[in-house]
Every structure is written in C-alpha cells, then in structure tokens.
Design a protein around this motif. Structure first.
Motif, PDB file in Angstrom:
ATOM      1  N   ALA A   5       1.479   4.351   8.487  1.00 18.85           N
ATOM      2  CA  ALA A   5       2.722   3.996   7.829  1.00 18.85           C
ATOM      3  C   ALA A   5       3.547   3.040   8.690  1.00 18.85           C
TER       4      ALA A   5
ATOM      5  N   GLY C  50       5.771   7.359  -1.688  1.00 14.87           N
ATOM      6  CA  GLY C  50       5.634   7.245  -0.246  1.00 14.87           C
ATOM      7  C   GLY C  50       4.168   7.154   0.115  1.00 14.87           C
ATOM      8  N   GLU C  51       3.897   6.826   1.397  1.00 16.11           N
ATOM      9  CA  GLU C  51       2.515   6.721   1.836  1.00 16.11           C
ATOM     10  C   GLU C  51       2.012   8.086   2.286  1.00 16.11           C
ATOM     11  N   SER C  54       4.035  11.258   4.061  1.00 14.20           N
ATOM     12  CA  SER C  54       5.473  11.068   3.894  1.00 14.20           C
ATOM     13  C   SER C  54       6.168  12.375   3.515  1.00 14.20           C
ATOM     14  N   LYS C  56       5.788  13.820   0.442  1.00 16.36           N
ATOM     15  CA  LYS C  56       6.095  13.868  -0.989  1.00 16.36           C
ATOM     16  C   LYS C  56       5.414  15.037  -1.688  1.00 16.36           C
ATOM     17  N   HIS C 223       1.831   7.230  -4.976  1.00 19.69           N
ATOM     18  CA  HIS C 223       1.870   6.268  -3.876  1.00 19.69           C
ATOM     19  C   HIS C 223       1.866   4.858  -4.437  1.00 19.69           C
ATOM     20  N   MET C 238      10.166   8.019   0.193  1.00 20.14           N
ATOM     21  CA  MET C 238      10.079   8.891   1.367  1.00 20.14           C
ATOM     22  C   MET C 238       9.206   8.267   2.451  1.00 20.14           C
ATOM     23  N   GLN C 239       9.596   8.561   3.711  1.00 18.46           N
ATOM     24  CA  GLN C 239       8.787   8.128   4.848  1.00 18.46           C
ATOM     25  C   GLN C 239       8.924   9.189   5.933  1.00 18.46           C
ATOM     26  N   HIS C 240       7.805   9.614   6.500  1.00 14.52           N
ATOM     27  CA  HIS C 240       7.817  10.604   7.588  1.00 14.52           C
ATOM     28  C   HIS C 240       8.706  11.804   7.277  1.00 14.52           C
ATOM     29  N   TYR C 260      12.125  -0.351   5.074  1.00 22.84           N
ATOM     30  CA  TYR C 260      10.821   0.264   4.801  1.00 22.84           C
ATOM     31  C   TYR C 260      10.438   0.059   3.343  1.00 22.84           C
ATOM     32  N   ASP C 464      -3.374   3.195   2.856  1.00 17.12           N
ATOM     33  CA  ASP C 464      -2.008   3.054   2.358  1.00 17.12           C
ATOM     34  C   ASP C 464      -1.696   1.576   2.123  1.00 17.12           C
TER      35      ASP C 464
END
Lengths: 295, 314, 547
Positions: A5, C50-51, C54, C56, C223, C238-240, C260, C464
């Motif tokens: 990411a 999100g990837e 993330s 999700k 995604h 969402m991320q991380h 992002y 991703d």
C-alpha cells in the motif's frame, strides 16, 4: 500483511525484513517436542548403556523362579528365574533398533517409489494399484506370513514390518509431489529448462522432508508395537532374544500368579512408543501446520 | 451416478488381482525351500515331500498360478496341511465370534469416537480437546494385549465383575452371557480404533469449521449446535467414513491379538494356531479372506460417498 | 455513473462511532481498525474501499459479530444498528439480529454455500431459524425471494446443489438468502470480485435494484474503484486501519482531497487506450498456427466429457510489441499461454519459435528453446520456491544453460537493479518481500534467461491497484529495454488498454476478435467484445488524475 500500500516501500533499500522466530522459540511453543524428546532420550540411554549395569538377562536361576518384585529383582523373575529387570533393559535395545531400522528403511523406499509415482504418469497407475493391493493385506497377517516363510530372525522381522508400512509412505510422498508439481515455482523451473532430476531434488524433495520426519516417528512407534505383537504371538524374533514381546509372550502362562512379567515390559514399551508419538505430534505441529490438519 | 458405481466396482478388480498375485508369489519367491521352512526344524524328508505335494510346488510356476487362480475363483482358499480340511470350512467354523467382536467394536467406536472428535474440534484448545488428544496419543502407544491383560487383571481378577476369558454365542447361550464375555474384548480392541477415528474426526471437523459456508451459517444466525451437526459434520463425513474403512485393517490385526488374549475361538485364534502348527495354507487363506473383506468394505464405503456428497457423480 | 450528491443523507441504519479493533500480539501493527466512524443510511449504498490490509473486511465482520474474538478484540467505540450497540450484545442476541436485521454476502459464492445442501434448503434455513413458518409457507417464500433476485426457473433451481449452478447464480442464491427476512442492512464483502466481468455487471445491477426497491442500506466492501463508481452513493476510503477520507461518491471520485485517495484513484487504469504509435513490424518472435488443446480425451468409458480449451488459435508477436489476450474465465487464454511455454502439451497446431516448431518436441529436444519463452505467473506468493533464496531462483535458469555461477550472479545483480530492487536482497528468502516485490523478482528471473518472448499470465491481477500500476510500468519498461515480444494475458480490460499494442479477445477457446488496441476499444467488431466493454464497471466515470 502486504506492505504494498505504501509506494515508498518499493525503493530497493527498504526491502522489509520480517521478524523471524528462531528455531528454539518455535520448539519452546510446542512443549510436546521437549517432553517426548526427553522421554525418548531416557529410553535410548537405557537401551544403549543400561545393559552394562544389569545382571545377565539370560542367566537361569530355577530356585528363584517367579519371584515378585523385590530389592534383588526390581521387576521380579520369570518362570526360569531370569531377572525381568535385566531382560526389560536389554529389550529396550531391540525395540529401538527395530523401530529405527523400520522407519529408516520404509521412509527411504517409500520416498523413492513415491517420487517416481508422483512424477511419472505411466508408472503411477501401476505403482498405486500395487500399493492399494499391499494396503489391503492386514499388516500383522502379512508380517506373520513373511516371517513364517523366511524364518524368524531380527532381519526378517524388520523386513516383514517394513513391507506393509511402505504403501503409506508412498501415498504421502506422492500426494506431496502431486501438490507441489502444480506450484508456479516448479513450472517456472520447468520453463527455465531445469532437468527432471534437478527439479525433483531442488524443488520437490525439500517439501517432502517435513512430512517424512513426522511420518518416520509414527512408523517408528507402530513398528515397535508390531514387533512386540509378533513376539507375543510367537511369530517374531527368536525366543532366546529378550525382546519385550518375547518376555511378555513367556509371561502369558503365569499371568494370574505373576502379572509383573507382562506389566513391566508392557509399561516400558508403552512409555517408549508414547514418547515417540508425542515427539511426532510436536514435530508435526512445528514443522508444518498444514499437514497437522491432514493427520 | 450409475457409471460411478460401475467404475468403482471395476477398479477393485486390479487390486484383488494384485493381492492374489502377491500372496501367490510370496510363497514361491521366498528364500530357500518354502516346503522345508513350513515343515519346520524337526520335519522328516517325507514331511517335506508331503507338504510340497500339498502346496503343488512341484509344477511349473505358470501352471501353479493358473490352477491357483482357478480354484480361488471357485471360492477355494486351499486345504489345511494338518487337519486336511478346506480353509473355507475352518473359516466357517470360526467366523461367528470374530464377526461379533468386530461388529460390537465398530459400533462402540463410532458411538464414542465421532462425538468425542467433534466436541474436541468445536472446543479446540480447551481441556476437552487436550483430553481427547492425550487419549488418542496414548491409545496409539499401548499394545493391545497389555491393555487386555490390565483389564483382565483389574475387572476380572481383582473386582471379579466379568469372566476372565472365553466366548459365549448369543444364539446358543443368550444375550447376557454373550455381552458379559464380549465387553472386555470390545473395550480392548476399541481403544486404538477410537484413538484413530476421534483424531480424524477432530481434524476433519476443524478443517470444515474454517470453511466459508460455516461462516455463512453463522451469518444467518444459526446456533452453534446446528452449525456443527448440519453443516460441519455432514461435510466432514467423507474423510471420517474413509478412515473408518482404512481402520478396518488395524482392526483385523487387533482381532488376532485380542482373541488370543481372551481365548476367543475366532479367526484370530485360527491364525495363531496356524502359526504355531506351521500350517501355511491356513495363513495364506486367511490373508486372502481378510484382504477381500477389507477391499469389499472399502468398496462399500466408496459407494457410500454418493450419499454424503452430491458432487460425486462421475 | 456519477450521481447527484444527495444534500441530506437518509436516516442511518448503521452508525460506526470511533470503532477500534486490536490485532493479536506480534502482528505488524496494533490495530486492525482504529477510531473509525461512518454511517450507512437506509436505502443508501456506502462503499468502503481500500487495498489489502486496510481493515475494510474486519470492519464488516465486526459489525456482523463474525470476528474471532480471541484474535481480534473491539476495544473502543460503538457499532449501532437501528439504535442498538452491537458490540455489547450477547452471542444469542447477535444470532437473532443476524439474518433478521442485518445479512451478509461474501466474495466467493462457491465456498460460501454448503456444497452438500440443496440451495433451496439453504435459503429455507434462514426462515427456519428466525420464523415459525410452516414448511409450505417457507417454500412459498423461498420461491418468492428466488424470483426476486431474477433466478430463472426457481422451482427447478430449488433442488439443485451449488456446484450445479454458475458463479452468478450462486451469488444470486446468496443474495436471496440474505434478503429472505428483509433485513435493514446488507453487508456485501467484495461480492463481485470472484465473478467474471459480465456477471459482475449483472450482480451490481441486482444489488442496486434491490436497494432501491426494498430500501435496504448496503455496506459494500470493495477494492475496485470501477465498482465504486458504478454503485456507490457514499464512499469511505480506508488505509492501514484508518478512515482517510469519506464523502459523496461524486466528490471522492472526482475531487479527492487526501493524497492517498488521489494516488489510488489516479492509479486506476483508464479504459481509453493511450495514443500509441503504430508498432513498427520487426522480426517475428513467436508464431502460433491453428493451436488446439482438448482436455479429457475419451477415457476408459468414452464418457469423459471433452473440453475444447483452445481451438484453432492463430497469433503472431514481433519483437518489441505487446499482444494482449483478454477473456473471461474459461476463455482459454491461459491455456494458450501454457501451451506456448509447453507446461502443457497442445493437442494440435504449430508453435514456431526461432524457426522451430516446438508444439510436439520431446522434452530433451525442447530444452534449448525453453530459454526463448519465459513466463510470469499470477500468484506472487507461489511463484518463488519459499526454501530458496531469491538469488538461487534467479540464477537457476542461466546456469542450466551453461553460465558460470559468478556470471549468473552478476547478471542477477544487474537485473535486480533493472526491476527496482537492491542487488543485496539476492541473499534473502521470498517471504521477506511484499507481493509487488516478488512479482518484480519473478520478472528478473524471467529476464535472466534473455528470452525473446515474455508471457505475463495475469501477472498484475493479484496486486493492489497502486502496486499494479508500478509493475505494469516495469513490464512496459523491460519490453522496450530488451526489445521483448510480450504476450499479456488478462481479464482486466483497463489494464489491457494501457499496455497492449494489439488485442486478441477469446471466448470459449476461440479467438473472436483481433486488432489494434485503440480500434478494438473504439469500434468492437464482435458482439462479445462489445458485451465485455459495456460490462466494465465505472466505464462512464472519468477518474481524477494526479496533477
């Protein structure tokens, strides 16, 4: 979890290093390896140096026959007045030799046949039918028949126990080979012109090691049991050798008056096989959680 | 469906042929003179000649094989050297106790092992699970006959609850004497079988519990008990039934030992008597008999897959 | 379809307030999700996008109460469904709510359905758990919901098992099951990711339609920004484990404010092929003529079904150009690739490489030609032997062809630089690399053979979107640098548009169309190509580009 990411992670210098558990940490999280290992270690020690400290296991002493356990004879004496303790200690050596020899030979043969079967289509059908046939013959009967045909010696007993174990190893190796040969990294090696022997050695064989170690421990345990059963039935190692099975076979007649002749070697055998099996379970959980689910 | 059944039945033919060929060759290819090995150390030259004659070892090997297969096809498993009776007759005389003992063992084992294994899988990591796993490891480690003698010592000799040895037919002596005599052998023989099947049930159910459709069932609000019975156990049935079939081989080995410990006049005793009397045709005949039974049971189990899994319809 | 921003959002069905869930000890971060807040209104589709990693999916499963509480613990915040906090409910109370008030559909409908239970009964189970309906009432309701999700012949399908249905039908069964009790909230976890593009389009239409007709609030995890563009009213990025941005769909897709989100959206490949100079026709690298591959030949009973995986396939690739092969699952595109690499033996036809037909060559005679064609696979986690160092994997091929170890290592070091990794990483094992990095290593391994043809078999499909863009760039870069002929197999029309000079469309083992990428996309000549293009999600949306 993937680090993809973050685009910055692609810079060459930031190759992520995952914290790896050391071998020791892994083993510590599976106490069964330690417990089984220590137990087995003690039994091996007894088998290797124990006989140096006991009286002669075949010395007859008809006056002191069928004595219960006491200070002079820890495990009592048998119907010929032989010291059961000395006989049990000597028996450890025989059981362990049979267990180790059978597992080493069965795994060795099974590995070769399994690899051939898994990789060479033409032979696969034939080999697997033969293995199916071998597996349909009850192991103990097969061993009894082989021994009664070729005469009972330590070597024939080992071979007779190996024969029915081989198909199980072959099936396991073959299933690993069939799974692994579909892996893209094996296909990449084929595409890169790697020859078949090298593919087997580099990419397939290493995948069989973990399941083989586990399988070898189980075979070792079951071989010791089979040996004792053969001895007990009077179809095993020659009766003059003090194997656990033989000691117990001789104790049958006197069971009601002198049960210790059967119980002590029985307990020794059970503890040894138990330690091997516990070790096997621990290694299975440690080496490969995936095979843990299959067994 | 129909073609699957036919295919499975046809697939057992090569296995039967291989078993027959293997048993045939075992005698002919064994090192030394099989006739003198069978006759034993104290046999006279005439004994050996007689045995060689009885086994038909004087003829060319192909003739021997053809004759042998021919008589096998007619259900002839050979003739005992010492009693001069057909092996099939001997089997007929001895089959009832063995059949009863294996039946009670299989029933008892399945009733105990499958619920135990399922429970262990459901409560993975709990004390129940640990207990089942411990029992299973121990069950694989204690020799059948030691277990038998411990039971005899405690239950029959010390407590005097049950008879020490012997067998009573249900048909001649009635149900109660039959049960009193069969309980200890059944328990003895069941231990290793329970260990095997509980372990396999646990492993299969645990694997199924990881499946997406179990999550779906939970997402529907299904109760855990029904998730376990309707979804998990049903899908784990094929591997469990398979291992019951494979375990039959283990059971047959155990029967020989158990019958010898409890002095039960069944096929296992017949094997032992044959070993002691060096009556090889009986051993050979019994190997063929047990192998065919094993193949037959596993064929039935293969066919039963179609009941458990609708995807099997080749 | 960018929709008009609703000025006022509807009454919330689900409110997530400051929710945090911890990961088990020893994970690479403390929280799976941290302090996230958003709402799903009734009759509204909220996409959480999100990837991988993330958080999700964890969010969705936490709401349903389907996370393993041993490993993942909700430690703060609330998840309020119709005014009730789900996190304080007992297991029994949650069971009652599941199915009745909220329902979930999953990514893989094949594995999400019980393989040994008739699909009608699986829908019926929902009614059996939560209602006191009689058998006949249940059957009537099952047929009703099956009709509602447009399943053909519901009466007939009632008694089928999942494996007898197509992927789209299975997902419709899942949706019917979820809708059986008319729950206010539908949680969809990547429900179309495992489906072919044309099926995906139909399922998206169905979900949209149901949301409109039943007024269901939909929490849609994905995604794929194409899918977001297609159905979202409201988007949560969402991320991380953190929510980085949320807002109405049109705003997020058109004018994202967080860097992002901007990066993600600008990484979405456009469906419009860029201007590519018409490729100059160089030396032919690979020519395939009349290639056939049939599976299941005859068999013992001659009853075995024959599958014609590839039929009469013709293709030519010249050095320096990229030929794309696109199609849905079962179209035969991977079969063609595997025949060319001779991982499988073609049933008929010619494969010409360096003037030699390798289609029927025995392994020994074939080996010298193997170096000319190399392949990069889809799954980066299975493409490298986990027990061998990256260096060992790369030098294996060149050393098969007589290169000394030190020369091979030198070449490997140089190639590591080419693919953007440190040469010092050669000593490491594959598990120390991320998916994208592994794919770079696989490319280096292929290049080490100095091939004429490089086959990328869905090589970026498992990555991703941000990583995908970088690996695509790398592939295009090495094609130019080493004058490679590239055969690019993909199901993704967006990816194909960006990288291919020419496109071949396959359906059921047959090539239905072939032409320059720009022409095929602008004027598809075959109805199937047209169907594929019109099914591509988000085709009407112009995604924001980075300035």
């Amino acid at each position: 979890m993937s680090v993809d990411a973050n685009p910055q992670a692609m810079e060459p210098e930031s190759v992520p290093a995952k914290a790896e558990l050391s071998q020791w940490q892994i083993i510590r999280s599976h106490p069964s390896i330690i417990i089984g290992g220590i137990l087995l270690g003690i039994m091996i020690l007894i088998g290797v140096i124990g006989p140096l400290f006991t009286v002669d296991p075949i010395a007859l002493n008809p006056i002191k026959r069928l004595k219960p356990p006491q200070a002079e004879f820890f495990f009592g004496t048998d119907f010929l007045g032989r010291d059961v303790f000395a006989r049990v200690v000597h028996g450890a050596r025989i059981s362990l030799v049979v267990g180790l020899a059978v597992s080493a030979i069965a795994v060795g043969i099974g590995l070769i046949i399994g690899m051939i079967s898994g990789y060479i289509r033409v032979l696969d059908a034939i080999i697997m039918r033969i293995m199916d046939g071998l597996m349909s013959i009850p192991a103990i009967l097969l061993a009894i028949a082989l021994i009664s045909l070729s005469g009972a010696t330590l070597a024939t007993v080992v071979i007779a126990i190996v024969v029915p174990e081989v198909p199980r190893v072959v099936r396991l190796v073959r299933s690993v080979v069939l799974t692994v040969r579909e892996e893209p990294y094996v296909e990449a090696a084929i595409a890169a012109g790697t020859t078949l022997p090298l593919i087997l050695y580099r990419h397939i064989l290493p995948n069989t090691i973990a399941p083989m170690i586990v399988q070898a421990t189980y075979i070792c345990g079951s071989a010791m049991l089979t040996e004792s059963i053969l001895g007990f039935l009077g179809a095993g190692i020659p009766p003059e050798i003090p194997s656990w099975g033989n000691i117990m076979a001789e104790g049958r007649t006197y069971f009601q008056i002198s049960p210790w002749i059967i119980f002590y070697p029985g307990i020794a055998l059970a503890v040894t096989v138990l330690s091997v099996n516990i070790l096997g379970d621990g290694m299975r959980d440690t080496l490969d959680p995936r095979i843990a689910r299959k067994m | 469906m129909f073609s699957y059944v036919i295919k499975r039945i046809l697939a057992t033919i090569p296995v039967i042929v291989i078993v027959a060929a293997f048993v045939f060759l075992m005698l002919r290819l064994s090192p030394g003179d099989p006739a003198s090995v069978i006759a034993g150390d104290y046999a006279t030259a005439e004994d050996i000649v007689r045995i060689r004659e009885a086994l038909g070892l004087n003829e060319p090997i192909l003739v021997q094989f053809t004759k042998w297969v021919g008589s096998l096809m007619q259900g002839d498993l050979g003739i005992s050297i010492f009693t001069n009776l057909p092996v099939t007759t001997l089997i007929g005389q001895r089959i009832e106790p063995t059949l009863m003992l294996t039946l009670t063992t299989i029933i008892f084992t399945v009733l105990v092992a499958v619920p135990l294994g399922t429970l262990a899988a459901w409560k993975a990591g709990s004390w129940i699970d640990r207990g089942v796993m411990l029992f299973s490891v121990a069950g694989f480690s204690v020799p059948v006959f030691v277990l038998g003698y411990i039971l005899i010592y405690v239950v029959a000799i010390k407590l005097q609850w049950l008879p020490v040895q012997g067998y009573r037919s249900m048909f001649e002596h009635g149900l109660w004497p039959f049960l009193r005599h069969i309980i200890m052998p059944t328990l003895t023989l069941s231990v290793i079988f329970i260990a095997l099947i509980a372990r396999m049930t646990r492993a299969s159910v645990m694997e199924v519990l990881q499946e997406d459709y179990v999550r779906t069932a939970r997402a529907k609000g299904q109760s855990e008990v029904k998730v376990l019975l309707r979804h998990a156990l049903r899908n784990a049935a094929v591997p469990i039934v398979t291992v019951i079939g494979i375990g039959i081989a283990l059971l047959i080995g155990g029967v020989v030992v158990t019958e010898s410990v409890y002095n039960i006049p069944g096929l296992g005793r017949l094997v032992l008597d044959a070993v002691l009397a060096r009556d090889y045709p009986i051993i050979q005949g019994l190997i063929l008999f047990f192998s065919f039974i094993y193949i037959l049971i596993n064929l039935i189990i293969d066919l039963s897959y179609t009941l458990f899994d609708p995807r099997i319809r080749y | 379809m960018a929709k008009a921003t609703p000025t006022k959002r509807p009454e919330p069905v689900l409110e997530i307030k400051g929710l945090s869930v911890t990961l088990p000890e020893g994970a690479d971060r403390e929280f799976a999700i941290q302090d996230i807040s958003f709402t799903v209104g009734s009759g509204e589709i909220v996409c959480v996008v999100g990837e991988s990693g993330s958080g999700k999916s964890v969010t969705a499963h936490t709401v349903m109460g389907l996370i393993p509480r041993k490993d993942l613990k909700p430690v703060a915040g609330e998840a309020v469904l119709n005014g009730e906090d789900l996190l304080v409910k007992s297991e029994a109370e949650l069971r009652k709510l599941r199915g009745e008030r909220m329902a979930m559909i999953f990514q893989e409908p094949m594995t999400a359905l019980n393989p040994v239970m008739k699909v009608g009964d699986q829908i019926g189970e929902m009614l059996e758990i939560h209602t006191g309906m009689s058998g006949s009432e249940r059957d009537a309701r099952i047929l009703e919901v099956m009709t509602d999700v447009n399943l053909p012949e519901p009466k007939k399908l009632f008694d089928t098992y999942p494996h007898q249905l197509s992927g789209g039908q299975r997902q419709r069964i899942m949706i019917a099951m979820a809708l059986a009790l008319e729950p206010g909230l539908l949680i969809a976890d990547e429900p179309t990711t495992a489906l072919d593009v044309t099926t995906q389009a139909q399922i998206l239409v169905l979900i949209k339609d149901i949301q409109v007709r039943h007024g269901t609030g939909v929490l849609f995890i994905t995604h794929d920004f194409g899918v977001v563009a297609e159905i979202a009213d409201h988007v949560v990025v969402m991320q991380h484990g953190l929510v980085v941005e949320q807002g109405p769909a049109a705003q997020i897709l058109g004018k994202p404010s967080h860097p992002y989100t901007q990066m993600l959206i600008s990484s979405v490949p456009s469906l419009i092929p860029p201007d590519r100079p018409e490729p100059e026709v160089k030396e032919t690298a690979l020519q395939v003529h009349n290639l056939d591959k049939t599976y299941g030949d005859g068999g013992f009973f001659k009853k075995g079904r024959q599958v014609k995986a590839a039929q009469g396939v013709e293709l030519v690739i010249h050095r320096g150009e990229t030929l794309g092969v696109v199609g849905e699952s079962g179209s035969g595109k991977s079969t063609v690739a595997r025949c060319i690499v001779r991982l499988i033996d073609p049933t008929g036809g010619e494969i010409m490489i360096s003037g030699q037909n390798i289609a029927g060559l025995a392994e020994k005679a074939l080996r010298p030609y193997r170096r000319d064609v190399q392949i990069v696979f889809q799954d980066p986690y299975r493409s490298l032997n986990p027990r061998r160092t990256v260096g060992q994997s790369i030098v294996e091929g060149p050393m098969n062809f007589g290169l000394s170890h030190s020369d091979a290592v030198d070449r490997a070091r140089e190639l590591m630089r080419v693919v953007g990794l440190s040469p010092d990483a050669l000593e490491r094992f594959p598990h120390q690399f991320s998916g994208g990095q592994r794919q770079r290593i696989c490319i280096a391994r292929a290049l080490a053979m100095e091939p004429k043809v490089l086959i990328a078999d869905e090589a970026v499909s498992a990555l991703d979107v941000s990583v995908q863009a970088q690996v695509l760039e790398l592939l295009d870069d090495v094609r130019k640098r080493f004058d490679l002929a590239m055969l690019f197999i993909t199901h993704d029309l967006r990816v194909a548009a960006q990288i291919c000079d020419r496109i071949m469309v396959m359906q059921n083992g047959i090539v239905v169309e072939h032409g320059l990428t720009a022409q095929v996309y602008a004027n598809p000549g075959h109805s199937y190509t047209e169907a594929l293009l019109s099914a591509a999600p988000g085709r009407h949306t112009e995604f924001a580009k980075l300035a």
